[in-house]
Scaffold this active site. Structure first.
Site, PDB file in Angstrom:
ATOM      1  N   TYR A 170       0.839  -1.201   0.000  1.00  0.00           N
ATOM      2  CA  TYR A 170       0.000   0.000   0.000  1.00  0.00           C
ATOM      3  C   TYR A 170       0.873   1.250   0.000  1.00  0.00           C
ATOM      4  O   TYR A 170       0.752   2.124  -0.872  1.00  0.00           O
ATOM      5  CB  TYR A 170      -0.925  -0.010   1.235  1.00  0.00           C
TER       6      TYR A 170
ATOM      7  N   ARG B  28      -1.023   7.258  17.260  1.00  0.00           N
ATOM      8  CA  ARG B  28      -1.274   7.762  15.906  1.00  0.00           C
ATOM      9  C   ARG B  28      -1.662   9.230  15.976  1.00  0.00           C
ATOM     10  O   ARG B  28      -2.111   9.721  17.008  1.00  0.00           O
ATOM     11  CB  ARG B  28      -2.439   6.984  15.246  1.00  0.00           C
TER      12      ARG B  28
ATOM     13  N   ARG C 123      -0.818  -5.956  15.170  1.00  0.00           N
ATOM     14  CA  ARG C 123      -1.162  -6.092  13.748  1.00  0.00           C
ATOM     15  C   ARG C 123       0.140  -5.875  12.975  1.00  0.00           C
ATOM     16  O   ARG C 123       0.844  -4.898  13.237  1.00  0.00           O
ATOM     17  CB  ARG C 123      -2.187  -5.016  13.403  1.00  0.00           C
TER      18      ARG C 123
HETATM   19  N1  UDP Z   1      -6.388  -0.548  15.936  1.00  0.00           N
HETATM   20  C1  UDP Z   1      -6.791  -1.413  16.950  1.00  0.00           C
HETATM   21  N2  UDP Z   1      -7.918  -2.151  16.746  1.00  0.00           N
HETATM   22  C2  UDP Z   1      -8.661  -2.068  15.600  1.00  0.00           C
HETATM   23  C3  UDP Z   1      -8.250  -1.186  14.585  1.00  0.00           C
HETATM   24  C4  UDP Z   1      -7.109  -0.434  14.793  1.00  0.00           C
HETATM   25  O1  UDP Z   1      -6.132  -1.516  17.992  1.00  0.00           O
HETATM   26  O2  UDP Z   1      -9.662  -2.790  15.483  1.00  0.00           O
HETATM   27  C5  UDP Z   1      -5.167   0.257  16.128  1.00  0.00           C
HETATM   28  C6  UDP Z   1      -4.106   0.012  15.067  1.00  0.00           C
HETATM   29  O3  UDP Z   1      -3.250  -1.043  15.454  1.00  0.00           O
HETATM   30  C7  UDP Z   1      -3.407   1.368  15.017  1.00  0.00           C
HETATM   31  C8  UDP Z   1      -4.506   2.358  15.373  1.00  0.00           C
HETATM   32  O4  UDP Z   1      -5.524   1.602  16.004  1.00  0.00           O
HETATM   33  O5  UDP Z   1      -2.416   1.440  16.015  1.00  0.00           O
HETATM   34  C9  UDP Z   1      -5.089   3.057  14.156  1.00  0.00           C
HETATM   35  O6  UDP Z   1      -5.430   2.074  13.199  1.00  0.00           O
HETATM   36  P1  UDP Z   1      -6.367   2.378  11.952  1.00  0.00           P
HETATM   37  O7  UDP Z   1      -6.613   1.059  11.258  1.00  0.00           O
HETATM   38  O8  UDP Z   1      -7.552   3.160  12.387  1.00  0.00           O
HETATM   39  O9  UDP Z   1      -5.489   3.337  11.039  1.00  0.00           O
HETATM   40  P2  UDP Z   1      -4.009   3.141  10.426  1.00  0.00           P
HETATM   41  O10 UDP Z   1      -3.065   3.684  11.479  1.00  0.00           O
HETATM   42  O11 UDP Z   1      -3.803   1.700  10.137  1.00  0.00           O
HETATM   43  O12 UDP Z   1      -4.035   3.993   9.209  1.00  0.00           O
END
Ligand code: UDP
Length: 334
Positions: free
Chosen positions: A147, A227, A288
């Site tokens: 991505y 974040r 993740r």
């Molecule tokens: N996150 C989480 N549980 C979820 C979705 C996201 O703990 O079900 C965490 C993820 O690991 C990251 C943060 O929330 O640290 C933001 O993730 P999101 O997918 O919203 O945005 P990204 O940072 O991937 O663009």
């Protein structure tokens, strides 16, 4: 500007999606003419509140050529892309075809039609593992997943297109887009939803049994990932300023768009509980893959050069607006 009107006419590719639909609204409210091109794979017809919607695919070259020659757009804003990191690892071809291949095709069609201003939705994922924080525009770009690489490849193409074809562009690297239209007319509707704030709101509303916290063992004060959440309306304001820059004859630039403040997953969950007055059922889950511990933007360049000022820097406001939207959309047939 086009010959038919003094107001700019903007093509918004992906204008039925989350950020694109807020942009269409911003442009429409400013009195611009707006045309949305969206295949409605992730977008929603009723999210396009201004201008005309052309339902079609950016992969359809004939459609692009027809649209671009018919309208003489002053600029193109490109929001249509696939955005899930995990999926990009499983299906890289889909990501390179969509995010890179289709964008090249759009740029070619613009070149053929003589449209020379382009605003590109890029991402913090082009930086990869941060070497320092906050991340400014001078930070090395070493994306760690398809991505991020697909977006970084487009970023690398653009200076060559400017040098050879005079196509001027603005690359806007989003950190974590959040929130919703403060008036409650638009919001985030992903299917499936993967983003933290909408998932937490759904869990608070009882629409899902629980949500997962991906990792509590990061090297951060509370162990959860940090974040940089930026209100979607503030993101759109930056696009608006970027558009003015190009319309005034300004040269190509790249900007990091974030809040400049980091919030941990736990802080987000605490804010969701405060805003909704409900508890969020959570389950702890493993990290993740591909998630850096901390991603925070240094957006000083956009502030200084574009005069960008955030209107909703508080996480509370972002969550409040998203909750307002969530409540409204679950009470209607949206
Ligand atoms: N996150 C989480 N549980 C979820 C979705 C996201 O703990 O079900 C965490 C993820 O690991 C990251 C943060 O929330 O640290 C933001 O993730 P999101 O997918 O919203 O945005 P990204 O940072 O991937 O663009």
């Amino acid at each position: 500007m086009n010959g038919n009107s003094k107001l700019p006419h903007i093509l918004v590719v992906g204008g039925a999606g989350y950020i694109g639909s807020h942009m269409v609204q911003r442009l429409g409210q400013a009195g611009c003419r707006v045309t949305t091109l969206d295949n409605l794979s992730n977008g929603h017809r009723n999210a396009v509140l201004y201008g005309e919607l052309v339902q079609g695919d950016v992969a359809d070259r004939q459609l692009l050529d027809d649209l671009l020659t018919q309208h003489r757009f002053d600029a193109v804003m490109h929001f249509a892309s696939l955005i899930q990191v995990g999926e990009s690892v499983q299906h890289p071809a889909k990501y390179y075809q969509n995010n890179l291949g289709h964008t090249l095709q759009l740029l070619d069609a613009m070149r053929a039609a003589g449209v020379a201003r382009f605003i590109f939705s890029s991402t913090a994922a082009t930086f990869g593992e941060p070497l320092y924080s906050p991340i400014d525009e001078l930070h090395p770009q070493r994306p760690i997943n398809p991505y991020g690489r697909s977006k970084w490849m487009v970023e690398q193409v653009l200076p060559d297109y400017e040098a050879a074809y005079g196509l001027r562009s603005m690359c806007l690297r989003y950190f974590n887009a959040a929130g919703a239209d403060p008036e409650g007319r638009l919001g985030e509707r992903h299917e499936p939803e993967t983003h933290l704030i909408p998932l937490a709101l759904q869990a608070a509303a009882g629409q899902r049994a629980h949500m997962s916290v991906f990792g509590r063992d990061y090297d951060t004060p509370d162990g959860t990932c940090i974040r940089d959440y930026i209100h979607v309306s503030d993101l759109c304001e930056a696009h608006w300023l970027a558009l003015q820059h190009l319309l005034a004859g300004g040269g190509s630039r790249c900007y990091n768009l974030g809040n400049g403040q980091g919030f941990s997953v736990q802080q987000v969950l605490d804010t969701v509980q405060r805003v909704t007055g409900r508890s969020v059922p959570v389950q702890d889950a493993p990290r993740r893959s591909g998630d850096p511990a901390r991603l925070v933007a240094d957006a000083t360049r956009a502030q200084q050069e574009l005069g960008w000022v955030q209107r909703y820097p508080r996480l509370h406001d972002m969550v409040q607006h998203a909750w307002q939207w969530q409540q409204r959309s679950s009470n209607s047939t949206l």
